[in-house]
Scaffold this motif. Structure first.
Motif, PDB file in Angstrom:
ATOM      1  N   UNK B 240       0.826  -1.205   0.000  1.00  0.00           N
ATOM      2  CA  UNK B 240       0.000   0.000   0.000  1.00  0.00           C
ATOM      3  C   UNK B 240       0.860   1.255   0.000  1.00  0.00           C
ATOM      4  N   UNK B 241       0.384   2.259  -0.742  1.00  0.00           N
ATOM      5  CA  UNK B 241       0.994   3.567  -0.628  1.00  0.00           C
ATOM      6  C   UNK B 241       0.602   4.190   0.704  1.00  0.00           C
ATOM      7  N   UNK B 242       0.986   5.409   0.910  1.00  0.00           N
ATOM      8  CA  UNK B 242       0.668   6.094   2.158  1.00  0.00           C
ATOM      9  C   UNK B 242      -0.449   7.107   1.899  1.00  0.00           C
ATOM     10  N   UNK B 243      -1.505   6.969   2.630  1.00  0.00           N
ATOM     11  CA  UNK B 243      -2.577   7.965   2.546  1.00  0.00           C
ATOM     12  C   UNK B 243      -2.265   9.038   3.580  1.00  0.00           C
ATOM     13  N   UNK B 244      -1.990  10.237   3.097  1.00  0.00           N
ATOM     14  CA  UNK B 244      -1.599  11.332   3.996  1.00  0.00           C
ATOM     15  C   UNK B 244      -2.812  12.199   4.270  1.00  0.00           C
ATOM     16  N   UNK B 245      -3.102  12.338   5.544  1.00  0.00           N
ATOM     17  CA  UNK B 245      -4.302  13.081   5.933  1.00  0.00           C
ATOM     18  C   UNK B 245      -3.993  14.582   6.008  1.00  0.00           C
ATOM     19  N   UNK B 246      -4.979  15.417   6.011  1.00  0.00           N
ATOM     20  CA  UNK B 246      -4.731  16.852   6.142  1.00  0.00           C
ATOM     21  C   UNK B 246      -3.881  17.146   7.373  1.00  0.00           C
ATOM     22  N   UNK B 247      -2.848  17.967   7.156  1.00  0.00           N
ATOM     23  CA  UNK B 247      -1.931  18.283   8.240  1.00  0.00           C
ATOM     24  C   UNK B 247      -0.750  17.346   8.315  1.00  0.00           C
ATOM     25  N   UNK B 248      -0.782  16.259   7.555  1.00  0.00           N
ATOM     26  CA  UNK B 248       0.332  15.316   7.557  1.00  0.00           C
ATOM     27  C   UNK B 248       1.232  15.627   6.383  1.00  0.00           C
ATOM     28  N   UNK B 249       2.483  15.742   6.664  1.00  0.00           N
ATOM     29  CA  UNK B 249       3.497  16.094   5.661  1.00  0.00           C
ATOM     30  C   UNK B 249       3.072  17.362   4.927  1.00  0.00           C
ATOM     31  N   UNK B 250       2.971  17.340   3.656  1.00  0.00           N
ATOM     32  CA  UNK B 250       2.683  18.577   2.923  1.00  0.00           C
ATOM     33  C   UNK B 250       1.225  18.711   2.513  1.00  0.00           C
ATOM     34  N   UNK B 251       0.348  17.892   3.067  1.00  0.00           N
ATOM     35  CA  UNK B 251      -1.082  18.073   2.828  1.00  0.00           C
ATOM     36  C   UNK B 251      -1.557  19.202   3.743  1.00  0.00           C
ATOM     37  N   UNK B 252      -2.119  20.251   3.168  1.00  0.00           N
ATOM     38  CA  UNK B 252      -2.495  21.403   4.004  1.00  0.00           C
ATOM     39  C   UNK B 252      -3.457  20.984   5.104  1.00  0.00           C
ATOM     40  N   UNK B 253      -3.296  21.622   6.237  1.00  0.00           N
ATOM     41  CA  UNK B 253      -4.128  21.343   7.401  1.00  0.00           C
ATOM     42  C   UNK B 253      -5.613  21.535   7.079  1.00  0.00           C
ATOM     43  N   UNK B 254      -5.895  22.534   6.306  1.00  0.00           N
ATOM     44  CA  UNK B 254      -7.288  22.843   6.016  1.00  0.00           C
ATOM     45  C   UNK B 254      -7.849  22.143   4.788  1.00  0.00           C
ATOM     46  N   UNK B 255      -7.109  21.204   4.256  1.00  0.00           N
ATOM     47  CA  UNK B 255      -7.592  20.519   3.049  1.00  0.00           C
ATOM     48  C   UNK B 255      -8.838  19.707   3.378  1.00  0.00           C
ATOM     49  N   UNK B 256      -9.675  19.564   2.389  1.00  0.00           N
ATOM     50  CA  UNK B 256     -10.936  18.835   2.592  1.00  0.00           C
ATOM     51  C   UNK B 256     -10.697  17.360   2.822  1.00  0.00           C
ATOM     52  N   UNK B 257      -9.714  16.865   2.146  1.00  0.00           N
ATOM     53  CA  UNK B 257      -9.433  15.453   2.262  1.00  0.00           C
ATOM     54  C   UNK B 257      -7.944  15.223   2.112  1.00  0.00           C
ATOM     55  N   UNK B 258      -7.530  14.054   2.495  1.00  0.00           N
ATOM     56  CA  UNK B 258      -6.131  13.689   2.336  1.00  0.00           C
ATOM     57  C   UNK B 258      -5.844  13.224   0.923  1.00  0.00           C
ATOM     58  N   UNK B 259      -4.673  12.660   0.738  1.00  0.00           N
ATOM     59  CA  UNK B 259      -4.264  12.216  -0.597  1.00  0.00           C
ATOM     60  C   UNK B 259      -3.304  11.057  -0.480  1.00  0.00           C
TER      61      UNK B 259
END
Lengths: 281, 701
Positions: B240-259
Motif C-alpha cells: 500500500x501507498x501512504x494515505x496522507x491526511x490533512x496536516x500530515x506532511x505537505x497536505x495542508x491542514x485545512x484541506x478537505x481530504x487527504x491524498x
C-alpha cells in the motif's frame, strides 16, 4: 664458484668505489629533477597559508583536496616530468651497466666510459630486444593470472591470483629476463658477439650455469632487503631530514650493490669462458 | 472476541481469520463511539483481550517472542499484512497470497486504494527505473540471458465478511503520477465498490506471482557459491501507498481530504510506506537458511539437518515453512540461501543473527563487532533500538548495502585489510537506517536526504568515534575520517548543484548521491558546529523522540532544530537545505600597524567568495602568542575587520576550529605573515618523493 664470484663482486665495490658514487649521484639527481618542482609548487601553495606545520605532521584529506584544486599544475607537472625521466633513466641504466661490465672485467681495472662509448649503442639495442621479451611475458602472465582467477575458488581465487600469483610471477619473469640480459650484455662486451648472437645466447644462461643463477639471486635478495629497509624507514619516520639522510646511506649501499652485482656476474662469465677454453684446449 | 468487533459499526466486518488490529487510543479521526465502547470493554475484559490479541508479543514461557521492547504499539498501525510466500528456487518465482487490512485515517470516506508494485521496475527495459538508470545501479548490471522480473496480481477482491467478496481486479488501474510513462507498471490504484468510512478498514485479498529478477538493484537472485541461487527478496508483494491526511506532511491542514502518496519507482528513489504489523509465512527449500524482518515464531530458519523435514506434497523438493511476525514496521524483506553460515549473538535486548557467505567466514568477528559498535553508538546518540531482532546479511552483488526493518545487508570482499573499513562503514550506515527511515519514515522519493543524509551524518559520528582519525582508511600515514570523506565528496563535486530538498528523480545526472549523502552530512556537521555538540545531540534526540514511527518532513526537522536552538534557522535551511548556496570565505590579506606603544592594529580583509553565509569566528594571533577573535557572518561580500593587540599580528584565521565544513576551500581561510611562512611541509614532501623515486629506480633492473 659462487663464493668466488661474490668475493670478486665485493672486491669490486672496494676497489671501484667511485663507480658506486657515480651511480648514487645519478640516481639522486634524476629523483631531484622531479621532486624540486614538487617542492616549488607545494611551497607556493602552502607556505603562506599557515597550514604547513599541520600538513607536515599528518595527512589531511581536506587540505590536500584544496591544494590540488587550487594548484592542478602539481600533478600535471610531475606527470610530464616522469614522462621524460623514465626513458632517460632506462637509457642511463643501460649505459651504466654496460660501462660497469667493461670496467670490472679482467681484474676490474677497465675504463667505465670506454665501455659506454664502445658498447653503449649495441647494449641499448640488446635492451630493447629483451624489453620486447619482457612485455610479451607480462602479457602472458596477465592472461595466466586472469585464467587462474576464474578457475580458482571464487573470491578467494581472485584474491590470491592478484595479490600472490601475479606479483610472484612478475618478479620471477622480470628477474629471469634481467639475468639473461646481464649475461648477454657481457657476451657483447667481453665475448665480442653480435647483438643478435648475444641476445640468443642470453637465453641459455639460466640453464647453463647454476652459479649464474645463484649469484643473481643472492644479489637480488640483498638489494631488495636494502630497498625494503629504506621503505620501512620512510614509513616509520616520515619526511623528517634524518630519515632522508639515513635513506641516502641505504641508497648508496644499493648503488654499491649494483657494482658488486655486475662484478660478480663478470666473474661468473669469465669463469665459464675459462672453463670452456680449457675444455677446448 | 470476534463477536464484539463484528458488532461494531464497521463498513466491513472483521472477517474470520483476520487479525484484530490494535489502535492507539490517540490515533486521530477514529470513530468516537467505537473508541468509547472499546475503552469500556478494555477495562472490563483486559485479561481476555490480552489473551486473544494475535499481534501482541507475549512474555509467557514457550510463547512467541516479542517483536519490540514495547508492551504498547509503538506506531499508529494503519496497515496489517498477512502474507504467504512459496519460493520456487528453480524458476525464481514466488507464489504469494496477501490479506491486507487498511484503516482509513481520514475524516472523509476514501474510495480507492493505491499500491506499489515495485518489482515491475525490473520487468523490462522501458520501465521508468530502467530508463532512468540505463540498466545499471551502483555499478551493477545484469549479465544473464533473462534478467527480468516483475509482479502480477492474479486475483484481487474486497473481503466483505459476510461470505461475499467483491472482485477488484477489473477495477485495477496503473498510474504514472510522476512521468506518465505508459510502460511503467510500478503503481496502481483500485477503485472500491464502496468507500471506506473514516476509522473503518478495508480488507483486500490478493493472489500474486512475483518473478524475481537477477539482482541489479537490491532485490532478486544471483548464483551462490554452491551454484544454487541466493535470494534477497525485497519489495516483493503489493504494498500500500501512504494515505496522507490533512496536516500530515505537505497536505495542508485545512484541506478537505487527504491524498495518496504513491510514487513510481525511480532509479534514485527508495521506498515509503505506513507502519503496521506483518504476519508472514515463508515456504522455502528445506536446506535454505533464511533471514527476515521481525521475529521467527515457528519453523527452523537454519538449514535442515536431514531430509526428514516434512515435505509439502504440492512442491517437488523438500520444503519448510517459517512464520515471522513483525510489529511497528513499514516493510518486510527476507533472504534465503543454502550457503549462509550462521552466527548469533545477543546485545542487551537484541538477538543478532549474522548470515555470512562462506568465502567471508574469517570476517565474522568484524561483522559482529561493527554491529555492536552500531547498536551502542546509535543507542547513545539517538535512543533505544526498539526491536528485539537484527539480521545482518552478507549478500551478493547489488543486494548489498541496503536496509529493511530489522534486517540489513552489508557486503565485503575476501582479504579485506583491517586498515580499510568499507565493511564497518556499510554496517554502521545500514544500521543507522533503522532510525532514519526505519523509525523516522520520511518519504524517500521526495526527501531522500532526510534518511540518507541524516544517516550519513550519524554514520560519521559513530565511525569517527570508534576509529579516531582514520575511520575510513588508515594506512601508511594516510588517514581519512568519515567527516572528511563526505566533506570532500561534496565540496569538490559541483557544490553549487543539487539542493537537498529535491525530488529524487529530478536531480541532474550525478547530483543525487552527493546531494543525498555527502552534502547533508556536511550540512549537519556545520549545524553541529553552529549549535555546539550538546545542543546538536539534544536536537537529534528530540527529533527521534517526537517523530519516530511517523513520517517527518524537512519542515518538521527544521522545527525541532529551531525549538532546541531557541532561534529561527531559516538563514541556515534556506541556504543549505532548500537552496544551493555555496560557502567559501577567504582571507584576502592582513596587515598590522603600530598605533601606540604596545598597541598594534591588525586589519584583516575577509572575503565571501560565493553566495553562502555562515557565522564563523575570525581569529588573529599576535607575535606574543595572544589571540583576538570576533564573529563574521558574511552578510557583505567583504569586510575589513580590525583587531588590537600588544604586538604585530602574525596570523589571521577564519574558522580556526573548523566548525563550518561547508566551506568549500579551507586552504584560503588562513594566512600568516612573512616571518611565519614555513616551507616545512613542502620540504618534507620533496624529501619523501625523492627517496621514493630513488627506491623505484633501483627496482628497475
Amino acid at each position: 664458484m659462487t663464493a668466488h664470484a661474490l668475493h670478486y663482486g665485493l672486491d669490486c665495490i672496494r676497489r671501484r668505489a667511485p663507480l658506486a658514487v657515480l651511480i648514487f649521484a645519478a640516481n639522486l639527481f634524476l629523483a631531484l629533477i622531479v621532486s624540486v618542482s614538487l617542492f616549488a609548487a607545494l611551497n607556493a601553495a602552502v607556505s603562506g597559508s599557515g597550514f604547513s606545520e599541520e600538513l607536515a605532521q599528518g595527512f589531511d584529506l581536506t587540505l590536500w583536496a584544496d591544494i590540488l584544486e587550487a594548484h592542478p599544475e602539481i600533478t600535471t607537472t610531475i606527470a610530464w616530468q616522469l614522462l621524460y625521466i623514465v626513458p632517460l633513466y632506462l637509457i642511463w641504466n643501460t649505459l651504466l651497466l654496460t660501462g660497469l661490465g667493461h670496467a670490472l672485467a679482467r681484474g676490474g681495472h677497465g675504463s667505465f666510459w670506454q665501455g659506454v662509448a664502445r658498447h653503449g649503442f649495441r647494449a641499448a639495442l640488446l635492451g630493447l630486444m629483451y624489453g620486447a621479451i619482457a612485455v610479451l611475458l607480462v602479457i602472458g602472465i596477465g592472461i595466466l593470472v586472469a585464467l587462474a582467477a576464474t578457475v580458482g575458488p571464487g573470491e578467494a581465487g581472485v584474491y590470491y591470483a592478484v595479490t600472490v600469483l601475479l606479483p610472484l610471477l612478475l618478479v620471477l619473469a622480470l628477474a629471469l629476463v634481467d639475468m639473461m640480459q646481464d649475461f648477454a650484455r657481457l657476451d657483447l662486451i667481453l665475448g665480442g658477439k653480435t647483438v643478435t648472437r648475444a641476445w640468443l645466447g642470453g637465453f641459455a644462461w639460466p640453464f647453463r650455469s647454476g652459479t649464474a643463477n645463484g649469484v643473481y639471486i643472492l644479489w637480488m635478495l640483498g638489494s631488495g632487503l636494502i630497498i625494503l629497509l629504506a621503505a620501512a624507514l620512510d614509513l616509520g619516520m616520515g619526511g623528517v631530514f634524518m630519515a632522508f639522510l639515513l635513506q641516502q646511506v641505504m641508497m648508496f649501499a644499493r648503488a654499491a650493490a649494483t657494482v658488486g652485482w655486475i662484478g660478480s656476474e663478470v666473474a661468473v662469465w669469465e669463469s665459464e669462458h675459462m672453463a670452456d677454453a680449457e675444455l677446448i684446449a | 472476541m470476534r463477536w464484539f468487533f463484528n458488532a461494531l459499526p464497521y463498513n466491513h466486518r472483521v472477517p474470520e481469520g483476520s487479525p484484530t488490529m490494535l489502535f492507539r487510543p490517540s490515533a486521530p479521526l477514529i470513530n468516537s463511539s467505537v473508541l468509547a465502547l472499546a475503552a469500556a470493554l478494555v477495562v472490563a475484559l483486559a485479561p481476555a483481550l490480552v489473551a486473544t490479541l494475535t499481534v501482541a508479543a507475549q512474555d509467557a514461557p514457550g510463547s512467541a517472542p516479542r517483536a519490540t521492547i514495547g508492551t504498547e504499539p509503538l506506531s499508529d498501525r494503519r496497515v496489517h499484512y498477512d502474507l504467504t510466500a512459496a519460493l520456487d528456487a528453480e524458476t525464481k518465482t514466488i507464489d504469494g497470497t496477501a490479506r491486507i487490512v487498511w484503516r482509513n485515517p481520514d475524516r472523509v470516506p476514501v474510495d480507492e486504494l493505491q499500491f506499489h508494485l515495485y518489482l515491475n521496475a525490473f520487468e523490462g527495459p522501458e520501465s521508468t527505473f530502467m530508463r532512468e538508470s540505463g540498466g545499471a545501479h551502483r555499478g551493477f548490471q545484469a549479465s544473464s540471458a533473462d534478467p527480468w522480473g516483475g509482479i502480477e496480481i492474479t486475483a484481487m477482491s474486497l473481503f466483505r465478511g459476510d461470505g461475499a467478496a467483491s472482485d477488484l481486479l477489473a477495477a485495477l488501474e496503473f498510474i504514472r503520477p510522476d512521468d506518465g510513462n505508459p510502460d511503467d507498471h510500478t503503481a496502481i490504484r483500485v477503485l472500491l465498490p464502496e468507500p471506506v468510512t473514516p476509522g473503518d478498514s478495508a480488507v483486500v485479498d490478493l493472489r500474486f506471482t512475483s518473478r524475481l529478477p537477477e539482482i541489479v538493484a537490491r532485490t532478486g537472485w544471483l548464483p551462490g557459491p554452491s551454484g544454487r541461487p541466493f535470494f534477497m527478496v525485497a519489495q516483493w508483494f503489493p504494498k500500500l501507498g501512504v494515505y496522507e491526511i490533512p496536516g500530515q506532511r505537505y497536505v495542508p491542514e485545512g484541506a478537505e481530504r487527504g491524498a495518496w502518496s504513491t510514487h513510481q519507482f525511480h532509479a534514485n528513489s527508495e521506498f515509503y510506506a505506513d507502519f503496521g504489523t506483518y504476519d508472514v509465512a515463508l515456504t522455502v527449500p528445506a536446506d535454505y537458511v533464511v533471514g527476515a524482518t521481525g521475529v521467527l515464531v515457528s519453523g527452523n530458519a537454519d538449514a535442515a539437518e536431514s531430509a526428514s523435514e516434512p515435505a509439502d506434497a504440492a512442491l517437488p523438493t523438500p520444503t519448510k515453512t517459517l512464520r515471522y511476525q513483525a510489529e511497528d514496521v513499514h516493510d518486510f524483506a527476507w533472504t534465503a540461501s543454502p550457503d549462509f553460515l550462521v552466527h548469533e549473538r545477543t546485545w542487551r535486548h537484541v538477538a543478532i543473527r549474522l548470515l555470512l557467505m562462506p568465502t567471508h567466514a574469517s570476517q565474522a568477528e568484524r561483522h559482529l563487532e561493527a554491529t555492536r559498535i552500531s547498536l551502542e553508538g546509535l543507542d547513545e546518540r539517538l535512543g533505544t533500538y526498539p526491536y528485539t531482532t537484527l539480521t545482518v546479511v552478507d549478500g551478493l552483488g547489488g543486494a548489498n548495502g541496503m536496509e529493511y526493518p530489522t534486517l540489513i545487508t552489508a557486503g565485503t570482499f575476501y582479504g579485506l585489510p583491517s586498515w580499510f573499513r568499507p565493511l564497518e562503514l556499510v554496517i554502521v550506515h545500514e544500521f543507522g537506517h533503522q532510525y532514519f527511515q526505519g523509525m523516522l519514515a520520511s518519504n524517500e522519493a521526495e526527501e531522500a536526504w532526510l534518511d540518507e543524509g541524516m544517516n550519513s551524518y550519524i554514520e560519521t559520528k559513530v565511525m569517527d568515534a570508534a576509529w579516531p582519525g582514520g575511520s575510513v582508511l588508515d594506512v601508511a600515514g594516510i588517514r581519512i575520517s568519515g567527516r572528511d570523506f563526505h566533506r570532500v565528496s561534496y565540496t569538490k563535486n559541483n557544490p553549487s548543484r543539487g539542493a537537498l530538498q529535491t525530488k529524487s528523480w529530478e536531480y541532474a545526472f550525478g547530483d543525487f548521491g552527493k546531494a543525498s549523502y555527502s552534502k547533508p552530512a556536511t550540512v549537519m556537521h556545520s549545524l553541529e558546529g553552529y549549535l555546539g555538540e550538546e545542543r546538536m545531540e539534544q536536537f537529534l534526540k528530540t527529533y527521534v523522540a517526537e517523530w519516530r514511527f511517523r513520517h517527518p518532513t524537512t519542515r518538521d526537522l527544521q522545527d525541532v532544530a529551531e525549538r532546541v536552538a531557541g532561534e529561527n534557522l531559516d538563514w541556515f535551511f534556506d541556504q543549505y537545505v532548500y537552496g544551493t548556496a555555496v560557502l567559501d570565505y577567504r582571507i584576502d590579506r592582513f596587515s598590522s600597524r603600530r598605533e601606540a606603544d604596545s598597541v598594534y592594529v591588525a586589519t584583516v580583509r575577509v572575503h565571501r567568495m560565493h553566495d553562502g553565509t555562515f557565522p564563523v569566528p575570525v581569529r588573529v594571533r599576535f607575535a606574543d602568542g595572544s589571540t583576538r577573535e570576533r564573529v563574521w557572518r558574511g552578510e557583505t561580500a567583504w569586510a575589513n575587520l580590525t583587531f588590537r593587540g600588544p604586538t604585530p599580528a602574525v596570523e589571521a584565521f577564519i574558522d580556526p576550529d573548523d566548525t563550518a565544513p561547508l566551506d568549500i576551500n579551507r586552504l584560503n581561510n588562513r594566512r600568516v605573515s612573512a616571518s611565519e611562512r614555513s616551507n616545512l611541509f613542502a620540504r618534507r614532501a620533496q624529501l619523501r618523493l625523492t627517496a621514493f623515486l630513488q627506491r623505484l629506480m633501483y627496482l628497475i633492473p
